[in-house]
Write a protein that holds these residues in place. Structure first.
Motif, PDB file in Angstrom:
ATOM      1  N   ARG A  63      42.847  38.329  38.397  1.00 16.37           N
ATOM      2  CA  ARG A  63      41.789  39.282  38.055  1.00 16.37           C
ATOM      3  C   ARG A  63      41.711  39.605  36.573  1.00 16.37           C
ATOM      4  N   GLY A  64      42.861  39.715  35.888  1.00 19.11           N
ATOM      5  CA  GLY A  64      42.827  40.094  34.474  1.00 19.11           C
ATOM      6  C   GLY A  64      41.996  39.141  33.638  1.00 19.11           C
ATOM      7  N   THR A  65      42.370  37.867  33.630  1.00 21.71           N
ATOM      8  CA  THR A  65      41.652  36.880  32.826  1.00 21.71           C
ATOM      9  C   THR A  65      40.283  36.575  33.404  1.00 21.71           C
ATOM     10  N   GLU A  66      40.209  36.424  34.721  1.00 24.73           N
ATOM     11  CA  GLU A  66      38.933  36.038  35.325  1.00 24.73           C
ATOM     12  C   GLU A  66      37.875  37.128  35.218  1.00 24.73           C
ATOM     13  N   SER A  67      38.286  38.379  35.135  1.00 28.58           N
ATOM     14  CA  SER A  67      37.295  39.440  34.945  1.00 28.58           C
ATOM     15  C   SER A  67      36.669  39.355  33.555  1.00 28.58           C
ATOM     16  N   LEU A  68      37.473  38.972  32.549  1.00 26.05           N
ATOM     17  CA  LEU A  68      36.920  38.783  31.209  1.00 26.05           C
ATOM     18  C   LEU A  68      35.932  37.621  31.193  1.00 26.05           C
ATOM     19  N   VAL A  69      36.266  36.551  31.910  1.00 24.14           N
ATOM     20  CA  VAL A  69      35.360  35.406  31.994  1.00 24.14           C
ATOM     21  C   VAL A  69      34.077  35.805  32.726  1.00 24.14           C
ATOM     22  N   GLY A 176      49.813  45.751  37.459  1.00 20.53           N
ATOM     23  CA  GLY A 176      48.997  44.697  38.028  1.00 20.53           C
ATOM     24  C   GLY A 176      49.926  43.613  38.555  1.00 20.53           C
ATOM     25  N   VAL A 177      49.366  42.485  38.954  1.00 23.24           N
ATOM     26  CA  VAL A 177      50.194  41.425  39.532  1.00 23.24           C
ATOM     27  C   VAL A 177      51.237  40.944  38.527  1.00 23.24           C
ATOM     28  N   SER A 231      49.357  46.416  30.831  1.00 26.66           N
ATOM     29  CA  SER A 231      48.332  47.239  31.478  1.00 26.66           C
ATOM     30  C   SER A 231      46.911  46.813  31.138  1.00 26.66           C
ATOM     31  N   GLY A 232      46.728  46.123  30.010  1.00 24.61           N
ATOM     32  CA  GLY A 232      45.384  45.749  29.578  1.00 24.61           C
ATOM     33  C   GLY A 232      44.608  46.871  28.926  1.00 24.61           C
ATOM     34  N   HIS A 233      45.264  48.014  28.671  1.00 27.85           N
ATOM     35  CA  HIS A 233      44.601  49.168  28.059  1.00 27.85           C
ATOM     36  C   HIS A 233      45.368  49.608  26.809  1.00 27.85           C
ATOM     37  N   SER A 234      44.623  50.008  25.777  1.00 32.29           N
ATOM     38  CA  SER A 234      45.263  50.392  24.521  1.00 32.29           C
ATOM     39  C   SER A 234      46.158  51.615  24.690  1.00 32.29           C
ATOM     40  N   ALA A 235      45.827  52.503  25.641  1.00 31.18           N
ATOM     41  CA  ALA A 235      46.672  53.677  25.875  1.00 31.18           C
ATOM     42  C   ALA A 235      48.073  53.256  26.309  1.00 31.18           C
ATOM     43  N   ALA A 327      32.130  39.212  43.881  1.00 32.08           N
ATOM     44  CA  ALA A 327      32.607  39.135  42.500  1.00 32.08           C
ATOM     45  C   ALA A 327      32.330  40.387  41.663  1.00 32.08           C
ATOM     46  N   PRO A 328      31.139  40.984  41.694  1.00 33.33           N
ATOM     47  CA  PRO A 328      30.918  42.180  40.859  1.00 33.33           C
ATOM     48  C   PRO A 328      31.899  43.309  41.166  1.00 33.33           C
ATOM     49  N   ARG A 329      32.247  43.475  42.442  1.00 33.37           N
ATOM     50  CA  ARG A 329      33.219  44.522  42.781  1.00 33.37           C
ATOM     51  C   ARG A 329      34.632  44.118  42.372  1.00 33.37           C
ATOM     52  N   LEU A 330      35.018  42.879  42.649  1.00 42.63           N
ATOM     53  CA  LEU A 330      36.376  42.427  42.331  1.00 42.63           C
ATOM     54  C   LEU A 330      36.648  42.459  40.835  1.00 42.63           C
ATOM     55  N   PHE A 331      35.622  42.168  40.027  1.00 43.72           N
ATOM     56  CA  PHE A 331      35.803  42.099  38.581  1.00 43.72           C
ATOM     57  C   PHE A 331      35.295  43.334  37.856  1.00 43.72           C
ATOM     58  N   GLY A 332      34.939  44.371  38.602  1.00 45.98           N
ATOM     59  CA  GLY A 332      34.471  45.605  37.989  1.00 45.98           C
ATOM     60  C   GLY A 332      35.614  46.426  37.413  1.00 45.98           C
ATOM     61  N   ARG A 333      35.299  47.312  36.505  1.00 48.57           N
ATOM     62  CA  ARG A 333      36.326  48.135  35.845  1.00 48.57           C
ATOM     63  C   ARG A 333      37.054  49.052  36.823  1.00 48.57           C
ATOM     64  N   SER A 334      36.398  49.438  37.899  1.00 49.10           N
ATOM     65  CA  SER A 334      37.016  50.359  38.853  1.00 49.10           C
ATOM     66  C   SER A 334      37.839  49.645  39.928  1.00 49.10           C
ATOM     67  N   SER A 335      37.895  48.313  39.873  1.00 53.87           N
ATOM     68  CA  SER A 335      38.616  47.567  40.902  1.00 53.87           C
ATOM     69  C   SER A 335      40.112  47.861  40.848  1.00 53.87           C
ATOM     70  N   ALA A 336      40.699  48.096  42.009  1.00 56.92           N
ATOM     71  CA  ALA A 336      42.147  48.324  42.113  1.00 56.92           C
ATOM     72  C   ALA A 336      42.842  47.158  42.810  1.00 56.92           C
TER      73      ALA A 336
END
Length: 346
Positions: A63-69, A176-177, A231-235, A327-336
């Protein structure tokens, strides 16, 4: 000049596979433009002698890389470096992307026929690749779990770059994974004290299933010897700087794509002589390169998936033909989601 060949055979043609049957068609997942996708049909070449035809059983979504793609957030400067091994098309799209495929060999060298194999191939129901591009899945690893192999490879590389030593205190930021797998591997080193940190309290049960201590960001221990950020987040990266002790090291495993990251380097970073090091699965650590190659690393990753507790990292499963709608849900920002697994028709 050589005499003309009147035999009717092309001397430059690929050697034919005597076991090959007729040409097949395949369905593949394509990102057509940022946020848009579809299944496309394509013809497959008849496998040559040194190739295999794979019928896909499962593929995993990284999900991390593929969401960016999927969301068109691969920086232009990284278009070449971020190509997947069997990618088709170009960023930002249309592009066929992915690298977590498990399938059954239907045609190819006799030794591989009917074997379950892993390949760094995009989401597609059938495909032809060189036989050297697949690795047999160990008999003790279920095909369903083998989709985690690419994520395990990334985690192995991260642990190699972090170099946790006996008795060290290590924090992993981001459950994440990849973060979960890094914490899982570090916790297996005798004497290493590992804490996994995430803002999502639901990750506690997953971490505990893997034998890893979990805590919320406000409970994270400080004065750590090593902090691994995933985490993929600057925080999360900012907190990593706060948690590490003097002369400690921070390993950055997140890829931010086109995002800008702001971190406070004016505080303790210099006075405590901290080290910030990037880890990326595309390169082996320099000191291992004389003895290791990518195939050996992938074999190690597959062997480490024998632990049935790792099934907890599969958070959902759906049919391949549902992927464009999901895909829109799986790669959305709110996806867990952790690893979402796609199953293919038998």
């Amino acid at each position: 000049m050589p005499a003309p060949d009147n035999s009717g055979e092309n001397p430059y043609a690929r050697p034919k596979n005597p076991n090959a049957r007729t040409k097949k068609c395949a369905n593949a997942f394509w990102v057509t433009s940022p946020g848009q996708s579809e299944l496309r049909q394509e013809s497959l070449n008849v496998p040559a002698q040194d190739e295999v035809l794979i019928r896909t059983l499962y593929s995993g979504i990284s999900r991390g890389t593929e969401s960016l793609v999927f969301n068109g957030r691969v920086p232009e400067s990284e278009f070449s470096r971020m190509r997947a091994p069997f990618q088709a098309g170009e960023f930002p799209g249309p592009v066929k992307y992915g690298y977590c495929s498990v399938g059954r060999v239907e045609e190819g060298p006799e030794a591989l026929i009917d074997k379950t194999v892993f390949c760094l191939f995009p989401h597609q129901d059938h495909y032809v690749v060189p036989a050297s591009a697949v690795l047999e899945v160990p008999s003790i690893v279920p095909a369903k779990r083998a989709v985690l192999a690419a994520n395990m490879e990334t985690a192995i590389n991260g642990v190699w770059d972090a170099e946790p030593m006996l008795g060290e205190r290590v924090c992993v930021l981001g459950a994440g994974v990849v973060g979960l797998l890094v914490a899982y591997l570090c916790a297996r080193i005798p004497g290493v004290n590992v804490h996994l940190i995430d803002i999502n309290p639901e990750r506690r049960a997953v971490a505990e299933r893997l034998g890893v201590t979990f805590c919320a960001p406000e409970q994270a221990p400080d004065n750590q010897d090593c902090v691994i950020h995933a985490s993929g987040h600057s925080a999360g990266l900012r907190q990593a700087l706060e948690l590490v002790g003097g002369e400690g090291r921070i390993i950055e495993m997140s890829w931010f794509g086109e995002g800008d990251v702001s971190i406070p380097l004016g505080g303790a970073f210099h006075s405590q002589r901290l080290t910030l090091k990037a880890s990326q699965v595309g390169q082996l650590p320099p000191k291992l390169r004389p003895r290791w190659d990518y195939q050996r690393r992938l074999q190690l990753a597959l062997s480490l998936l024998a632990d049935e507790r790792l099934d907890v990292l599969i958070s959902g499963e759906s049919d391949f033909d549902q992927f464009p709608a999901l895909a829109p849900r799986l790669f959305g920002r709110s996806s867990a989601e952790l690893c979402h697994r796609l199953r293919y028709p038998v």
